[in-house]
Design an enzyme around this catalytic site. Structure first.
Site, mmCIF file in Angstrom:
data_model
loop_
_atom_site.group_PDB
_atom_site.id
_atom_site.type_symbol
_atom_site.label_atom_id
_atom_site.label_comp_id
_atom_site.label_asym_id
_atom_site.label_seq_id
_atom_site.Cartn_x
_atom_site.Cartn_y
_atom_site.Cartn_z
ATOM 1 N N CYS A 1 12.386 0.508 5.799
ATOM 2 C CA CYS A 1 11.389 1.532 5.811
ATOM 3 C C CYS A 1 11.671 2.085 7.037
ATOM 4 O O CYS A 1 11.465 3.490 7.229
ATOM 5 C CB CYS A 1 10.025 0.659 6.116
ATOM 6 S SG CYS A 1 9.544 -0.563 4.804
ATOM 7 N N HIS B 1 10.974 6.008 9.142
ATOM 8 C CA HIS B 1 9.908 5.674 9.690
ATOM 9 C C HIS B 1 9.857 5.174 11.252
ATOM 10 O O HIS B 1 8.903 4.363 11.539
ATOM 11 C CB HIS B 1 8.769 5.205 8.967
ATOM 12 C CG HIS B 1 8.152 5.994 7.763
ATOM 13 N ND1 HIS B 1 7.659 7.061 7.732
ATOM 14 C CD2 HIS B 1 8.639 5.605 6.294
ATOM 15 C CE1 HIS B 1 7.517 7.460 6.291
ATOM 16 N NE2 HIS B 1 8.003 6.643 5.547
ATOM 17 N N ARG C 1 1.713 3.106 -2.711
ATOM 18 C CA ARG C 1 2.527 3.804 -1.899
ATOM 19 C C ARG C 1 3.731 2.700 -1.327
ATOM 20 O O ARG C 1 5.011 3.176 -1.273
ATOM 21 C CB ARG C 1 1.951 4.007 -0.429
ATOM 22 C CG ARG C 1 2.574 4.736 0.688
ATOM 23 C CD ARG C 1 2.902 5.938 0.367
ATOM 24 N NE ARG C 1 4.341 5.883 -0.150
ATOM 25 C CZ ARG C 1 5.048 7.128 -0.539
ATOM 26 N NH1 ARG C 1 4.486 8.373 -0.453
ATOM 27 N NH2 ARG C 1 6.417 7.181 -0.723
ATOM 28 N N CYS D 1 7.665 3.680 -2.014
ATOM 29 C CA CYS D 1 8.679 3.676 -1.098
ATOM 30 C C CYS D 1 9.906 2.772 -1.507
ATOM 31 O O CYS D 1 10.943 3.123 -1.067
ATOM 32 C CB CYS D 1 8.136 3.101 0.212
ATOM 33 S SG CYS D 1 7.413 4.539 1.096
#
Lengths: 207, 272
Positions: free
Chosen positions: B180, B184, B229, B233
């Protein structure tokens, strides 16, 4: 006084041990949660959640490999690199432009998988600017506009560029860039075409 | 609005973006024009359907969900979503709104998890309407509109979920070597023109995202929840399907809500 010192030393030692243990516990729990976090069965390719040594180290150190480990790390990555059978590390820039641009496939699962035999591209514009005419370029990676103009179309540049794309970790441990050749996303020939797109004076990247 | 007009809007918004900031292209102006109007959010219709589903007697036991406890007591929905995920004694685990919904639909209404999770999300490629789970979730979440993100972190299992969620956030895996954190963990990054929040630090980025979901996604023509979501991802990272309501997805959400604490919910959201 002596007793006091020993107590402090003991407490410090205990404190350190406790922190390390807690981190290890969390790391072990992460693996447990991951193991139960995905659907099982056909088409799920659960082997993809199993980490190789590189991914493990990059996770443990959050992408900041200690300096004393970096040399061995990069040597291991370099050893994975394979070259095109033709020996040509720079191919056809027009084909390279297509591969550079194509959205990468290879999504799995049962909800919205890609066709398994779809030709894979690099989807490089997701992260890099290149042809200045492409406005919708991402910025996670460096800008590649004028790449060949800046670095020249030399054998050294070509070799570096090929190896960087094949296994980005060869030059930067835990780079954000996928190891596109090593992980089997792109073939050596596809990578050579992308190299040409980046270095060829005729490519729009260098116009 | 005709397709031509939309295309024109996109083009002019993009051109405007480029003209004013040649270095940093962005589509914010286009987005504001397209879905800045909260009263025009199609999710409002899905919320109405969610409310009906919530109050209707359903399932083998023929009862409504009005006695479901989302953490503030049986039947209390106001502000409940803003304080999730949290530890629940009856299940002895940390749950988000959606895993809790599964608990109530099985325990109270008598459905089985298998039938409930057979299809969790509307398939946007087939232009499907939202699933019951999606409609129920956005209805429950909307009862926390205007409130602050305030998931508890007192129980040891809540603290564990947040810590483990952070670990999952940084874990690299799969054919793209992604975590992730790859997308991010830095400021002002984009995939193409899509802005990416930096969720590795507490503050505005993560508050903005976590307070705007569930959201009506224009490109999906459907409401999407936080569980979607998380699945999305993972799917983009070329990983297997994330298990709906699993401790893994709940831990990630717990981590993100801890990072986004005190953001103010503006629900339902509307986004690309």
């Amino acid at each position: 006084m002596k007793i006091k010192l020993i107590t402090v030393a003991l407490l410090t030692a205990l404190g350190t041990t406790v922190t390390v243990a807690a981190d290890n516990d969390i790391a072990a729990l992460v693996e447990q949660y991951i193991a139960s976090g995905f659907k099982q069965g056909e088409k799920q390719h659960t082997e993809r959640i199993v980490q190789d040594e590189t991914q493990k180290q990059c996770t443990t150190y959050r992408n900041k490999i200690p300096s004393e480990m970096q040399k061995a790390f990069m040597e291991r990555e370099r050893a994975t690199i394979k070259y095109p059978e033709s020996g040509k590390l720079s191919g056809n820039w027009e084909q390279g432009q297509k591969t550079f641009t194509d959205g990468f496939a290879w999504r799995v699962g049962t909800i919205m998988p890609d066709k398994p035999d779809a030709v894979r591209g690099g989807n490089c514009y997701a992260c890099h600017a290149a042809d200045p005419k492409e406005v919708a370029a991402g910025n996670i990676g460096s800008t590649l506009t004028g790449y060949g103009k800046l670095r020249g179309n030399t054998p050294e540049t070509i070799k570096y560029t090929y190896e960087k794309i094949y296994n980005s970790n060869t030059y930067m441990p835990c780079s954000s860039m996928p190891r596109l050749g090593h992980n089997g996303v792109l073939t050596p020939e596809q990578i050579a075409d992308i190299v040409a797109f980046l270095v060829d004076p005729e490519s729009p990247v260098n116009k | 609005m005709s397709r031509l007009t939309i295309a024109g809007l996109v083009t002019s918004a993009l051109l405007a973006g480029v003209a004013f900031a040649a270095e940093e292209p962005n589509a914010d102006a286009y987005r504001e024009m397209t879905y800045g109007d909260r009263d025009a959010n199609p999710a409002l219709l899905v919320i109405d359907r969610g409310e009906e589903l919530f109050k209707e007697k359903r399932g083998p036991k023929n009862v409504s969900l009005e006695q479901c406890d989302f953490g503030l007591g049986a039947g209390v929905l106001k502000g409940a979503y803003a304080q999730l995920p949290r530890y629940f004694k009856d299940t002895d685990r940390v749950q988000d709104a959606e895993s809790r919904l599964l608990t109530c639909m099985t325990e109270l209404q008598g459905f089985t998890v298998e039938e409930l999770t057979k299809q969790t999300f509307a398939n946007d490629k087939r232009n499907e309407d939202n699933t019951d789970l999606e409609a129920l979730t956005v209805y429950i979440a909307a009862q926390s509109d205007g409130m602050k993100i305030n998931a508890p972190a007192e129980h040891p299992k809540e603290q564990e979920a947040i810590k483990v969620g952070e670990g999952i956030f940084w874990r690299r895996q799969g054919p793209l070597d992604f975590a992730c954190a790859t997308c991010h963990a830095d400021d002002k990054k984009r995939i193409r023109l899509q802005n990416l929040g930096n969720f590795s630090k507490a503050g505005v980025d993560v508050q903005k995202t976590m307070s705007a979901w569930p959201t009506y996604r224009v490109s999906h023509a459907a409401v999407r929840t936080m569980q979607h979501r998380m699945w999305d991802c993972m799917w983009q990272m070329r990983l297997p399907d994330a298990q709906y309501g699993s401790p893994m997805t709940v831990a990630l959400i717990a981590y993100l809500n801890a990072q986004g604490k005190d953001g103010t919910y503006a629900l339902p959201g509307m986004s690309r």
